[in-house]
Design an enzyme around this catalytic site. Structure first.
Site, mmCIF file in Angstrom:
data_model
loop_
_atom_site.group_PDB
_atom_site.id
_atom_site.type_symbol
_atom_site.label_atom_id
_atom_site.label_comp_id
_atom_site.label_asym_id
_atom_site.label_seq_id
_atom_site.Cartn_x
_atom_site.Cartn_y
_atom_site.Cartn_z
ATOM 1 N N ASP A 26 14.230 7.023 44.859
ATOM 2 C CA ASP A 26 15.278 6.995 45.883
ATOM 3 C C ASP A 26 16.685 6.677 45.358
ATOM 4 O OD1 ASP A 26 12.877 7.032 47.192
ATOM 5 O OD2 ASP A 26 13.153 5.131 48.239
ATOM 6 N N TRP A 52 11.380 7.265 34.738
ATOM 7 C CA TRP A 52 11.140 7.583 36.149
ATOM 8 C C TRP A 52 12.327 7.194 37.027
ATOM 9 C CZ3 TRP A 52 7.582 9.488 39.649
ATOM 10 C CH2 TRP A 52 7.703 9.056 40.978
ATOM 11 N N GLU A 82 10.728 4.955 56.331
ATOM 12 C CA GLU A 82 11.411 4.438 55.150
ATOM 13 C C GLU A 82 12.867 4.906 55.125
ATOM 14 O OE1 GLU A 82 8.125 4.064 51.611
ATOM 15 O OE2 GLU A 82 9.121 6.002 51.853
ATOM 16 N N PHE A 128 13.567 -3.032 45.326
ATOM 17 C CA PHE A 128 13.355 -1.806 46.081
ATOM 18 C C PHE A 128 14.692 -1.299 46.648
ATOM 19 C CE2 PHE A 128 8.559 -1.485 47.276
ATOM 20 C CZ PHE A 128 8.230 -1.547 45.932
#
Length: 519
Positions: free
Chosen positions: A58, A55, A231, A114
């Site tokens: 961003d 996977w 975001e 992240f």
């Protein structure tokens, strides 16, 4: 005996190959060619970045240094759905051919890694690079019980990273969604600036050393599209009409979850930034989309690129991102795009996106038409069959109410890239594009406002194994869309409805794969 047997075998195989070639002759398609077996799975993009497996979402940490473009990205090393989020890593010298590198940043006691950004610390403001000219600093969100901002540094061109012992450098201020820091050096105020998404707004911080950060201001609580949390912000200054003396600041954010029809989308604001606050030039309720498709999300621009601004986005949508029918990978990036600004009368300053020039090196066979009339129920491109190609078309409006191209066309499937001459809209219709039943929110038609210029429309189209990207009138309107057609669906049609149009010029290029076994 062994030699005699070998001769018989070779003779028999020759006869068999002759029979096979007679029954199944080599195609006379204009772009018939062999494909490299590497990176050749069904739906595998041939000139878009995708991981070998697992996977991705961003793009992160985009930075250019010493001749290399670094692409970090949200990555699950253990599966092809979201989870175990780390920073994957690839590098390129031309934004086209990519070399995979080991995972750069892995989860730790503060949480998963992240999204974020990376900078070249040219003056060693951080103190991490004593005895060296400079180094790379990554700024990212540590996502554990809360979301906080952390940093890491590299002294070897991003190959290995050391996390700062003082992390997090910005603790959570009591906001649930507090993530995706974009950092850049602001020359006028001689400091680092960070813009971070915080719920339904963006917050701005400053620092002298990338370690200690001070809150400055915020923007957006009542601005633009408020369809969900914001975001992946990005903030940079751009010239208008390539005039360095006339500039505006460009702020981009994404909406999560977005509306049912819009999906997870990306919007932008045009304004002024003085090093402390951002002021929007447009009325607060103005919504400006970066892309009118559903598959352009979390765009981020490369830092430290001289003389131009280039960005790339995740080519997917959270409405169906974990369901798209790809394996052993899931997720890919758009083509890199150069972004600029223009001023449109009665509208103001707007974004322009164009494919980077480096993509032209992929062009192979070329099919050309000039000054040809497109008549209903005829197809000037009937001889072309392809699944990875580029179309550059200049069309003069005539009596047709609609015209365009049908790509990846088969017996029962096609993706329509068209122009509605009545409503002045560019569109992509993927309702019959192939596999669509994995999500009821996938089979849709996307439209973008686009007025003719001097009675003409330009279309610049990139078609890959599982995507289309359409640039209208030199990038004034852009539509990005995933598609999942049968590998056998390779037809191309140019069409018109209720009248004629004139092709002033048409170029169709077969495009080479960027992937090789030794990449």
């Amino acid at each position: 005996m062994q030699k005699h047997t070998t001769r018989i075998f070779v003779y028999a195989m020759s006869i068999l190959l002759f029979i096979v070639s007679f029954l199944y002759p080599i195609s006379d398609n204009v772009f018939a060619s062999s494909k490299n077996e590497y990176y050749n799975e069904t739906y595998r993009p041939q000139f878009h970045f995708s991981p070998k497996q697992n996977w991705i979402n961003d793009p992160n940490g985009l930075v250019y240094v010493n001749g290399e473009y670094h692409l970090f990205y949200q990555y699950n090393p253990f599966g092809n759905t979201w989870g175990n989020i780390s920073w994957g890593h690839a590098v390129s010298k031309d934004l086209v051919h990519w070399k995979h590198l080991p995972v750069a940043l892995k989860p730790d006691d503060l949480g998963m890694i992240f999204s974020g950004s990376a900078v070249v610390d040219k003056n060693n403001t951080s103190g991490f690079f004593k005895g060296k000219k400079d180094g790379l600093v990554a700024i990212y969100t540590s996502s554990g019980e809360t979301q906080q901002q952390s940093i890491a540094y590299s002294t070897d061109q991003g190959r290995t990273w050391t996390k700062y012992a003082g992390n997090p450098v910005i603790k959570n201020p009591g906001i649930k969604d507090f993530r995706d820091p974009k950092v850049f050096w602001h020359d006028e105020t001689n400091k680092w600036v960070m813009v971070v998404a915080a719920g339904n707004k963006a917050m701005f911080y400053s620092s002298k050393n990338l370690k200690g950060w001070a809150y400055m201001s915020e923007f957006g609580a009542e601005e633009g599209a408020q369809l969900g949390v914001w975001e992946m912000p990005d903030l940079f200054e751009l010239p208008i009409h390539n005039d360095p003396k006339k500039t505006k600041w460009f702020l981009k954010v994404n909406t999560n979850p977005g509306g049912t029809k819009e999906g997870y989308r990306s919007q932008y604001f045009i304004g002024e930034f003085d090093g402390t606050t951002f002021k929007n030039d447009n009325p607060p309720d103005t919504v400006l989309w970066t892309d009118y498709g559903k598959d352009f999300f979390a765009a981020q621009s490369w830092s430290n690129v001289p003389d131009r601004r280039i960005w790339i986005a995740w080519m997917n949508n959270w409405q169906y991102a974990e369901k798209i029918p790809t394996n052993p990978w899931r997720g890919s990036m758009t083509i890199p795009r150069e972004v600029t600004l223009i001023e449109i009368p009665n509208k103001g300053v707007r974004l322009i996106q164009k494919p980077v020039e480096e993509l032209k090196q992929l062009r192979k066979e070329k099919y050309m038409l000039k000054n040809q009339l497109v008549i209903p129920k005829t197809n000037l491109l009937s001889k072309i069959k392809d699944d990875t190609f580029e179309i550059v078309a200049k069309v003069e409006l005539d009596s047709a109410k609609e015209f365009g191209f049908k790509v990846r066309k088969g017996e029962k499937e096609e993706t329509i890239i068209g122009y509605d001459a009545v409503e002045n809209k560019l569109f992509v219709d993927r309702t019959s594009s192939g596999e669509t039943d994995f999500s009821e929110q996938f089979p849709e038609k996307f439209e973008a406002p686009l007025s003719p210029k001097d009675g003409k429309i330009k279309m610049h189209i990139f078609v890959d194994r599982s995507s289309v990207e359409v640039f209208g009138n030199d990038g004034k309107a852009v539509i990005t869309s995933r598609i999942f057609p049968s590998p056998k669906s390779q037809g191309i049609e140019v069409y018109s409805i209720d009248g004629n149009v004139k092709l002033n010029s048409l170029e169709v290029y077969d495009l080479k794969s960027v992937w090789k076994n030794n990449e």
